[in-house]
Design a protein around this motif. Structure first.
Motif, PDB file in Angstrom:
ATOM      1  N   GLN A  28       0.859  -1.187   0.000  1.00  0.00           N
ATOM      2  CA  GLN A  28       0.000   0.000   0.000  1.00  0.00           C
ATOM      3  C   GLN A  28       0.891   1.231   0.000  1.00  0.00           C
ATOM      4  N   TYR A  29       0.669   2.132  -0.951  1.00  0.00           N
ATOM      5  CA  TYR A  29       1.495   3.324  -1.044  1.00  0.00           C
ATOM      6  C   TYR A  29       1.129   4.293   0.073  1.00  0.00           C
ATOM      7  N   VAL A  30       2.108   4.803   0.756  1.00  0.00           N
ATOM      8  CA  VAL A  30       1.866   5.798   1.794  1.00  0.00           C
ATOM      9  C   VAL A  30       2.581   7.077   1.362  1.00  0.00           C
ATOM     10  N   GLY A  31       1.836   8.109   1.127  1.00  0.00           N
ATOM     11  CA  GLY A  31       2.423   9.363   0.643  1.00  0.00           C
ATOM     12  C   GLY A  31       3.240  10.054   1.712  1.00  0.00           C
ATOM     13  N   PRO A  32       4.101  10.966   1.302  1.00  0.00           N
ATOM     14  CA  PRO A  32       4.971  11.656   2.260  1.00  0.00           C
ATOM     15  C   PRO A  32       4.176  12.425   3.313  1.00  0.00           C
ATOM     16  N   GLY A  33       3.077  13.069   2.882  1.00  0.00           N
ATOM     17  CA  GLY A  33       2.272  13.842   3.831  1.00  0.00           C
ATOM     18  C   GLY A  33       1.688  12.945   4.906  1.00  0.00           C
ATOM     19  N   GLU A  34       1.122  11.846   4.455  1.00  0.00           N
ATOM     20  CA  GLU A  34       0.497  10.916   5.401  1.00  0.00           C
ATOM     21  C   GLU A  34       1.557  10.352   6.351  1.00  0.00           C
ATOM     22  N   MET A  35       2.731  10.079   5.768  1.00  0.00           N
ATOM     23  CA  MET A  35       3.811   9.517   6.573  1.00  0.00           C
ATOM     24  C   MET A  35       4.209  10.491   7.680  1.00  0.00           C
ATOM     25  N   ALA A  36       4.352  11.745   7.299  1.00  0.00           N
ATOM     26  CA  ALA A  36       4.726  12.760   8.284  1.00  0.00           C
ATOM     27  C   ALA A  36       3.676  12.827   9.382  1.00  0.00           C
ATOM     28  N   ARG A  37       2.382  12.759   8.970  1.00  0.00           N
ATOM     29  CA  ARG A  37       1.308  12.841   9.965  1.00  0.00           C
ATOM     30  C   ARG A  37       1.404  11.662  10.931  1.00  0.00           C
ATOM     31  N   ILE A  38       1.648  10.470  10.374  1.00  0.00           N
ATOM     32  CA  ILE A  38       1.700   9.275  11.231  1.00  0.00           C
ATOM     33  C   ILE A  38       2.863   9.360  12.217  1.00  0.00           C
ATOM     34  N   PHE A  39       4.029   9.784  11.689  1.00  0.00           N
ATOM     35  CA  PHE A  39       5.183   9.908  12.590  1.00  0.00           C
ATOM     36  C   PHE A  39       4.890  10.918  13.693  1.00  0.00           C
ATOM     37  N   ALA A  40       4.269  12.048  13.286  1.00  0.00           N
ATOM     38  CA  ALA A  40       3.972  13.085  14.270  1.00  0.00           C
ATOM     39  C   ALA A  40       3.004  12.561  15.316  1.00  0.00           C
ATOM     40  N   SER A  41       1.946  11.887  14.862  1.00  0.00           N
ATOM     41  CA  SER A  41       0.937  11.449  15.819  1.00  0.00           C
ATOM     42  C   SER A  41       1.486  10.361  16.737  1.00  0.00           C
ATOM     43  N   SER A  42       2.408   9.520  16.198  1.00  0.00           N
ATOM     44  CA  SER A  42       2.961   8.485  17.080  1.00  0.00           C
ATOM     45  C   SER A  42       3.903   9.110  18.101  1.00  0.00           C
TER      46      SER A  42
END
Lengths: 298, 384
Positions: B70-84
């Protein structure tokens, strides 16, 4: 010990015989064999070898194949250890010196110099500075060479005339260039004693003369002690101050070239007759092979 | 140079004739300002190359994290890292799934790929210098086949099929590797010496024996298990849980640091053993140390990733070819390049044939082999 040397050299060494301070090496009662003492039948490569090397002289070690020349050189370089006997380096026993202390005084150039990895010539020469590296507590092992190291390496490269090769890979060099690189590496160690195993074996005439005259100059001007193992009797005769003739692991004759390079001694060591006449330039003995080889019945 | 300096055109000949040659700095300053400049590795060049490679590794890691089933875009990735990081729970179910994919599956796997690649390449560099053989790689030691034998025995007896599979299999592999290390050491070491050719021979022989045993075990297994076994042998990365991954990384990083401490010794060992001794190195001690550290790293790496070929041999070659032979730069640079290479290869392995996954060892061999041929051909062109 001194009696033995005097007896062997009869007069040559008498001048400096016992003053240990002027001797670069004092070799006494040396016995050496490869393998270990567990081997039932010991075959001594060197047996009961006595001689000394004076500081600042060029000493040639000559002798037939298998007479123990290279082994003797390795013992002097502390690459191998003798089973019996003692080697003193400037008065202190080699066994008491650490490998690194030895390396700061003695440099060794082995005969076989095939290289696998493309280090540049300059990098290779700089490796000679390894025994002089500074030790710090936080040394990660990188040990960048400082200005002094670079100066010593550069001077060695100038001496051996390899400055123009400095960024070439050692794997791409010709045999002569590689040999000069290895001697430069040894000179970068700023040693007091230089040990060379067949330094001219793969070299053409011009480079043979060059290397020998550089060694002569280093010995004369800086009192560098040089020990050369060589098959080339003429080279030993022309460039060495004294010659040690080995035969079957024993010293068969020691002295100046004019004394050692005689028909009788060469016949005893090699088992064949040679022609000897004075060199037209130096008057030192010149050894020529006879047209017909007639092995003598010893 | 000496008598015939006239005909050789080099200007440095002149000063060498007249002036005392050894420690006379003034001569150098006058004649050649910096005779070594450009010909040796300097600290600044080290920093530039290592800096570039580190930044490149980070960027590549970010790219590899995006790709997969599943492709995870850079924006989504940043959000996930931030939220974790700030411990905010995801808003909807999809976000939670994505976050689990990214943080629990992809991140440890990318990290493991980088770590394993680094270790294989570094050990390859160390062993090539130690054995003075440009064809050496981590698997010549025979420790790898010991580890593989340990794993296949575990699979045969069903230890690997229970719940604890992830943590038990690497343990068995590591034990097998230690056993092989012990055997090789006893075979090769004679009278407190460690002759290099004996190490090489012992490794080759042990490899042959253990490979035969592994083949035997694989052939008498149940078919589905033996298929998994084959895939493992070809090399595949399965990331363990975070605590195990943490322990593994600490172990491997300590090993790598110990190797890094030997870079200058490696330089000099590459000159030849006699030269190294005459330069003041206790060669026996150095050889033993490098052999043990390399073997312990290899054993651990093989037990988590199987036999991933080509990295340990190709990467050191390629890097040496590009940046030179000085191990001070060669070893850490190879570690970074090897890490990047395996990270990318693993990303290709897991994302290009969805839903099935190709063993990463196949990708590294397919990519590494032709690249090496290219290097050889290019080099030949350049030389002639």
């Amino acid at each position: 010990m001194s009696t033995r040397i005097d007896q062997a050299t009869s007069g040559d060494a008498a001048v400096t015989s016992v003053r240990g301070g002027t001797h670069a090496y004092d070799v006494r009662g040396l016995h050496f064999c490869y393998g270990t003492a567990r081997t039932q039948e010991l075959r001594w490569v060197l047996g009961d070898v006595h001689f000394h090397v004076e500081a600042g002289e060029i000493l040639g070690i000559v002798g037939p194949n298998g007479s123990g020349k290279t082994s003797l050189l390795k013992l002097l370089a502390k690459i191998a250890a003798p089973q019996q006997g003692d080697i003193a380096l400037f008065g202190s026993s080699l066994t008491r010196l650490s490998q690194e202390e030895t390396a700061r005084t003695v440099a060794f150039v082995p005969q076989e110099n095939a290289q696998m990895f493309p280090f540049t010539v300059a990098e290779t020469v700089l490796m000679g500075r390894f025994p002089h590296r500074r030790r710090t507590r936080w040394n990660v092992g990188f040990g960048w060479e400082d200005r002094e190291d670079c100066m010593a390496a550069a001077a060695a490269m100038v001496t051996m005339d390899i400055v123009h090769l400095s960024s070439r890979a050692v794997t791409d060099l010709s045999g002569g260039e590689r040999q000069r690189t290895m001697i430069a590496r040894a000179l970068a160690q700023t040693p007091r004693v230089l040990l060379l195993d067949e330094p001219t074996a793969f070299l053409d005439l011009q480079h043979q003369i060059e290397i020998c005259s550089v060694l002569r100059r280093l010995s004369d001007e800086q009192r560098l002690t040089v020990v050369i193992v060589s098959h080339d009797l003429n080279l030993a005769s022309q460039y060495c101050d004294r010659v040690v003739m080995l035969k079957e692991g024993r010293v068969c004759s020691v002295g100046t070239p004019s004394k050692v390079m005689s028909v009788e001694i060469l016949r005893e060591a090699y088992g064949c007759d040679v022609l000897i006449d004075p060199h037209p330039e130096s008057g030192l003995p010149r050894i020529t092979l006879p047209r017909q080889c007639s092995p003598l019945n010893r | 140079m000496m008598p015939s300096a006239g005909q050789s055109t080099s200007p440095p000949a002149a000063p060498s004739l007249s002036s005392p040659p050894l420690p006379s700095p003034s001569l150098q300053v006058a004649g050649h300002a910096h005779p070594l400049q450009g010909a040796i590795l300097t600290a600044s060049r080290w920093c530039v190359i290592m800096g570039t490679l580190s930044i490149l590794s980070l960027l590549l890691a970010l790219v590899c994290l995006q790709l997969g089933t599943q492709y995870v875009g850079p924006g989504e990735m940043a959000r996930i890292f931030a939220s974790s990081l700030f411990e905010r729970a995801g808003d909807n179910e999809r976000a939670v799934t994505t976050s689990i994919i990214l943080l629990q599956v992809r991140l440890p796997r990318v990290f493991l790929g980088f770590l394993v690649g680094s270790c294989l390449a570094s050990v390859g560099v160390a062993l090539q210098a130690l054995l003075r053989n440009p064809l050496a790689d981590p698997y010549v030691l025979g420790v790898s086949s010991g580890a593989a034998l340990g794993v296949s025995l575990a699979v045969l007896f069903g230890i690997g099929t229970n719940m604890l599979a992830l943590s038990v299999l690497p343990g068995c592999g590591f034990l097998g590797g230690l056993l092989a290390l012990f055997i090789i050491y006893r075979m090769a070491a004679t009278y407190d010496r460690l002759p290099i050719h004996s190490v090489l021979l012992a490794g080759v022989i042990l490899n042959a024996i253990f490979s035969a045993l592994i083949m035997f075990i694989t052939s008498i297994m149940e078919p589905n298990r033996s298929f998994g076994m084959m895939a493992w042998l070809m090399g595949s990365l399965t990331a363990p849980a975070y605590p195990a991954l943490g322990a593994l990384s600490v172990y491997l990083l300590v090993g790598l640091l110990l190797l890094f401490k030997q870079v200058r010794v490696l330089n000099i060992l590459a000159l030849g053993e006699e030269s190294a001794r005459s330069l003041g190195i206790d060669t026996e001690r150095a050889k033993r140390f490098i052999f043990l550290v390399s073997a312990l790293i290899t054993g651990a790496v093989v037990s988590v990733s199987g036999m991933i070929g080509f990295i340990g041999m190709i990467i050191p070659h390629a890097v040496r070819f590009m940046i030179g032979a000085d191990h001070r730069l060669l070893l850490p640079a190879s570690a970074l390049v090897g890490g990047m290479f395996l990270m990318v290869a693993d990303t290709i392995a897991r994302s290009s044939f969805v839903p099935s996954e190709v063993p990463v060892g196949i990708i590294t061999a397919l990519a590494g082999g032709p690249f090496f041929v290219y290097l050889l051909v290019w080099r030949k062109d350049r030389l002639t």
